[in-house]
Motif scaffolding. Structure first.
Motif, PDB file in Angstrom:
ATOM      1  N   VAL A   4     -37.548  90.966  25.931  1.00 29.38           N
ATOM      2  CA  VAL A   4     -36.818  91.015  24.651  1.00 29.38           C
ATOM      3  C   VAL A   4     -36.299  89.612  24.380  1.00 29.38           C
ATOM      4  CG1 VAL A   4     -34.844  92.014  23.437  1.00 29.38           C
ATOM      5  CG2 VAL A   4     -36.164  93.430  25.032  1.00 29.38           C
ATOM      6  N   MET A   5     -36.658  89.072  23.242  1.00 31.76           N
ATOM      7  CA  MET A   5     -36.243  87.697  22.937  1.00 31.76           C
ATOM      8  C   MET A   5     -34.720  87.593  22.996  1.00 31.76           C
ATOM      9  SD  MET A   5     -37.471  85.266  19.808  1.00 31.76           S
ATOM     10  CE  MET A   5     -39.213  85.287  20.178  1.00 31.76           C
ATOM     11  N   PRO A   6     -34.204  86.672  23.760  1.00 29.94           N
ATOM     12  CA  PRO A   6     -32.745  86.627  23.947  1.00 29.94           C
ATOM     13  C   PRO A   6     -32.023  85.939  22.782  1.00 29.94           C
ATOM     14  CG  PRO A   6     -33.834  84.984  25.315  1.00 29.94           C
ATOM     15  CD  PRO A   6     -34.918  85.671  24.559  1.00 29.94           C
ATOM     16  N   ILE A   7     -31.810  86.711  21.735  1.00 33.14           N
ATOM     17  CA  ILE A   7     -31.128  86.124  20.568  1.00 33.14           C
ATOM     18  C   ILE A   7     -29.650  86.516  20.514  1.00 33.14           C
ATOM     19  CG2 ILE A   7     -33.199  85.821  19.110  1.00 33.14           C
ATOM     20  CD1 ILE A   7     -31.035  88.719  18.340  1.00 33.14           C
ATOM     21  N   ALA A   8     -29.212  87.340  21.467  1.00 33.56           N
ATOM     22  CA  ALA A   8     -27.794  87.743  21.483  1.00 33.56           C
ATOM     23  C   ALA A   8     -27.390  87.984  22.939  1.00 33.56           C
ATOM     24  CB  ALA A   8     -27.605  89.018  20.672  1.00 33.56           C
ATOM     25  N   ASP A   9     -26.096  87.795  23.210  1.00 33.16           N
ATOM     26  CA  ASP A   9     -25.569  88.017  24.551  1.00 33.16           C
ATOM     27  C   ASP A   9     -25.271  89.512  24.705  1.00 33.16           C
ATOM     28  OD1 ASP A   9     -24.478  87.788  27.015  1.00 33.16           O
ATOM     29  OD2 ASP A   9     -22.590  86.866  26.348  1.00 33.16           O
ATOM     30  N   ARG A  10     -26.325  90.279  25.012  1.00 32.93           N
ATOM     31  CA  ARG A  10     -26.165  91.743  25.062  1.00 32.93           C
ATOM     32  C   ARG A  10     -25.638  92.178  26.422  1.00 32.93           C
ATOM     33  NH1 ARG A  10     -31.599  91.379  22.368  1.00 32.93           N
ATOM     34  NH2 ARG A  10     -31.254  92.029  20.220  1.00 32.93           N
ATOM     35  N   PRO A  11     -24.747  93.193  26.443  1.00 30.80           N
ATOM     36  CA  PRO A  11     -24.281  93.711  27.742  1.00 30.80           C
ATOM     37  C   PRO A  11     -25.431  94.468  28.427  1.00 30.80           C
ATOM     38  CG  PRO A  11     -23.398  95.045  25.946  1.00 30.80           C
ATOM     39  CD  PRO A  11     -24.139  93.901  25.301  1.00 30.80           C
ATOM     40  N   PRO A  12     -25.378  94.609  29.757  1.00 32.44           N
ATOM     41  CA  PRO A  12     -26.501  95.222  30.491  1.00 32.44           C
ATOM     42  C   PRO A  12     -26.472  96.753  30.438  1.00 32.44           C
ATOM     43  CG  PRO A  12     -24.815  94.517  32.007  1.00 32.44           C
ATOM     44  CD  PRO A  12     -24.315  94.146  30.644  1.00 32.44           C
ATOM     45  N   ILE A  13     -26.347  97.294  29.254  1.00 28.64           N
ATOM     46  CA  ILE A  13     -26.406  98.749  29.077  1.00 28.64           C
ATOM     47  C   ILE A  13     -27.442  99.012  27.994  1.00 28.64           C
ATOM     48  CG2 ILE A  13     -24.056  99.360  29.796  1.00 28.64           C
ATOM     49  CD1 ILE A  13     -23.247  99.221  26.816  1.00 28.64           C
ATOM     50  N   ILE A  14     -27.895 100.258  27.931  1.00 28.90           N
ATOM     51  CA  ILE A  14     -28.899 100.610  26.924  1.00 28.90           C
ATOM     52  C   ILE A  14     -28.339 101.774  26.112  1.00 28.90           C
ATOM     53  CG2 ILE A  14     -31.277 101.435  26.584  1.00 28.90           C
ATOM     54  CD1 ILE A  14     -31.823 100.214  29.438  1.00 28.90           C
ATOM     55  N   MET A  15     -28.224 101.570  24.810  1.00 34.19           N
ATOM     56  CA  MET A  15     -27.678 102.630  23.961  1.00 34.19           C
ATOM     57  C   MET A  15     -28.774 103.663  23.708  1.00 34.19           C
ATOM     58  SD  MET A  15     -24.579 102.153  23.617  1.00 34.19           S
ATOM     59  CE  MET A  15     -23.251 100.938  23.539  1.00 34.19           C
ATOM     60  N   GLN A  16     -28.433 104.936  23.990  1.00 35.47           N
ATOM     61  CA  GLN A  16     -29.490 105.942  23.962  1.00 35.47           C
ATOM     62  C   GLN A  16     -29.337 107.009  22.887  1.00 35.47           C
ATOM     63  OE1 GLN A  16     -29.961 106.693  28.112  1.00 35.47           O
ATOM     64  NE2 GLN A  16     -32.107 106.132  27.969  1.00 35.47           N
ATOM     65  N   ARG A  17     -28.118 107.331  22.526  1.00 34.24           N
ATOM     66  CA  ARG A  17     -27.927 108.456  21.617  1.00 34.24           C
ATOM     67  C   ARG A  17     -26.677 108.197  20.788  1.00 34.24           C
ATOM     68  NH1 ARG A  17     -25.652 113.546  21.828  1.00 34.24           N
ATOM     69  NH2 ARG A  17     -24.675 113.197  23.843  1.00 34.24           N
ATOM     70  N   GLY A  18     -26.710 108.692  19.559  1.00 37.90           N
ATOM     71  CA  GLY A  18     -25.532 108.546  18.720  1.00 37.90           C
ATOM     72  C   GLY A  18     -25.292 109.808  17.922  1.00 37.90           C
ATOM     73  N   ALA A  19     -24.043 110.132  17.671  1.00 31.62           N
ATOM     74  CA  ALA A  19     -23.696 111.264  16.794  1.00 31.62           C
ATOM     75  C   ALA A  19     -22.352 110.945  16.159  1.00 31.62           C
ATOM     76  CB  ALA A  19     -23.619 112.568  17.577  1.00 31.62           C
TER      77      ALA A  19
END
Ligand SMILES: Cc1ncc(COP(=O)(O)O)c(C=O)c1O
Length: 385
Positions: A4-19
């Protein structure tokens, strides 16, 4: 992650679901989301009417090509024209692309009606997108030296300074482009008198008045469009973010006097496809339903009342904004720390400036979610402010 092109300082978690107002990561951890994809999920995560609209539309027609009308292109542009009082609508894929279209349209109009005038006056701390022209139009500190050479033709003046606008007008000027509330700039509403005087000035000088409502439109400010708080109407209006409720779509709207594109001047493969417009249709039905704007006002007041009551404890020196686009300002530059600690406390907030936290929750925010915010932010600010 390495591809994944590193264009942001993302935390090491993966967002999976939203409601609604919550997101869950790959560890099953929940987050109260007061960012909502930078204010795009106006109805919260995965709202039922958008799921239904996309499911239905994807079985009917996804993209017949922008060379053809489709039913949603017709009905959604009619709805937007009626709601805004403007005449023509061109759908785009992002807010930047809508603004890019606004810039092109103003230049085309200047070529026809103002003897080739092309300069657009924009404001310090403004944000209009990340394409080359919209970066050039933006007044974000530090951007003036990025990706040189810039697109010429933008003159920047201090935000909300009418005399500076007046002084910057020359025979080359074709338009003024304004965010009535600067969002990325730190949630700064322009004074009422400034916006009204600017509208008058553009009319007197024969200039186009472009309002960028990519962030503030679609009920975010508590009105369908934030410029309605100011009783003015733009010649050109751009919308995005909340327009698709999380689905990528934006729009350029123009009055017919300045809608001067000729065939071939503007277009794009995905523009106005019925799949994304089914989402827009669902969003427009939701935000125009009786009681929707009143509910945004009500929850905005509740949230502001909470912040005011906690101001001393939290170290908030000012709370500002409109509707559910609010900001808390702090004495010290603690915003980045608050964002980081918020994440570890299950709270997503955003820092547009070093001392400013921006809140852009779902417009369907509830009282219990405001209480949850109180709890999670109280934990977050401990030991920081
Ligand atoms: C006022 C304003 N204009 C334009 C944009 C760019 O929109 P997009 O990210 O969809 O290109 C943004 C995004 O934050 C914005 O806030």
């Amino acid at each position: 992650m390495k591809h994944v092109m590193p264009i942001a300082d993302r935390p090491p978690i993966i967002m999976q679901r939203g409601a609604g107002s919550y997101l869950w990561d790959n560890n099953g951890r929940d987050y109260l989301d007061f960012v909502q994809g930078w204010a795009v999920n106006c109805l919260g995560h995965c709202p039922p009417e958008i799921i239904t609209a996309l499911t239905h539309q994807s079985s009917q027609l996804i993209n017949p090509s922008p060379a053809f009308y489709n039913p949603l292109m017709l009905s959604v542009s009619t709805q937007l024209a009626q709601l805004s009082g403007l005449d023509h609508v061109f759908f785009t894929n992002s807010g930047a692309e809508a603004n890019e279209g606004a810039i092109k349209l103003a230049r085309k109009w200047g070529g026809i009606h103002r003897d080739g005038a092309y300069e657009i006056i924009t404001f310090t701390h403004s944000f209009h997108g990340r394409t080359l022209a919209t970066m050039s139009a933006s007044g974000k500190p530090g951007w003036d030296t990025l990706f040189e050479p810039k697109v010429p033709g933008f003159v920047k003046v201090p935000y909300a300074d009418l005399d500076a606008v007046d002084a910057a007008i020359t025979p080359r000027t074709v338009a003024v482009m304004l965010e009535v509330i600067q969002g990325e700039g730190g949630v700064i509403p322009a004074p009422h008198s400034f916006v009204q005087s600017l509208r008058r000035l553009t009319q007197q000088k024969g200039l186009l008045f472009i309002i960028d409502e990519v962030q503030t439109g679609i009920a975010r400010s508590g009105a369908l469009f934030a410029h309605q708080h100011y009783q003015v109407q733009p010649d050109i209006l751009t919308l995005g973010k909340g327009l698709g409720g999380g689905v990528p779509v934006a729009a350029l709207l123009a009055k017919d006097q300045c809608s001067v594109f000729e065939y071939g001047d503007q277009g794009g493969t995905y523009n106005g496809n019925p799949l994304v417009l089914a989402a827009v249709n669902a969003v427009l039905q939701a935000i125009t339903a009786e009681g929707f704007l009143a509910s945004v006002h009500h929850h905005s007041n509740q949230l502001q009342t909470l912040i005011a009551s906690r101001a001393t404890e939290w170290g908030v020196t000012e709370c500002r904004g409109m509707g559910l686009l609010l900001a808390m300002q702090f004495k010290q530059d603690v915003a980045a720390q608050l964002v980081k600690k918020g994440l570890s406390n299950g709270l997503l907030i955003n820092a547009p400036r070093p001392n400013v936290i921006r809140l852009m929750p779902s417009l369907r925010l509830t009282e219990s979610e405001i209480q949850d915010f109180d709890m999670r932010f109280s934990l977050t600010q401990q030991g920081i402010s």
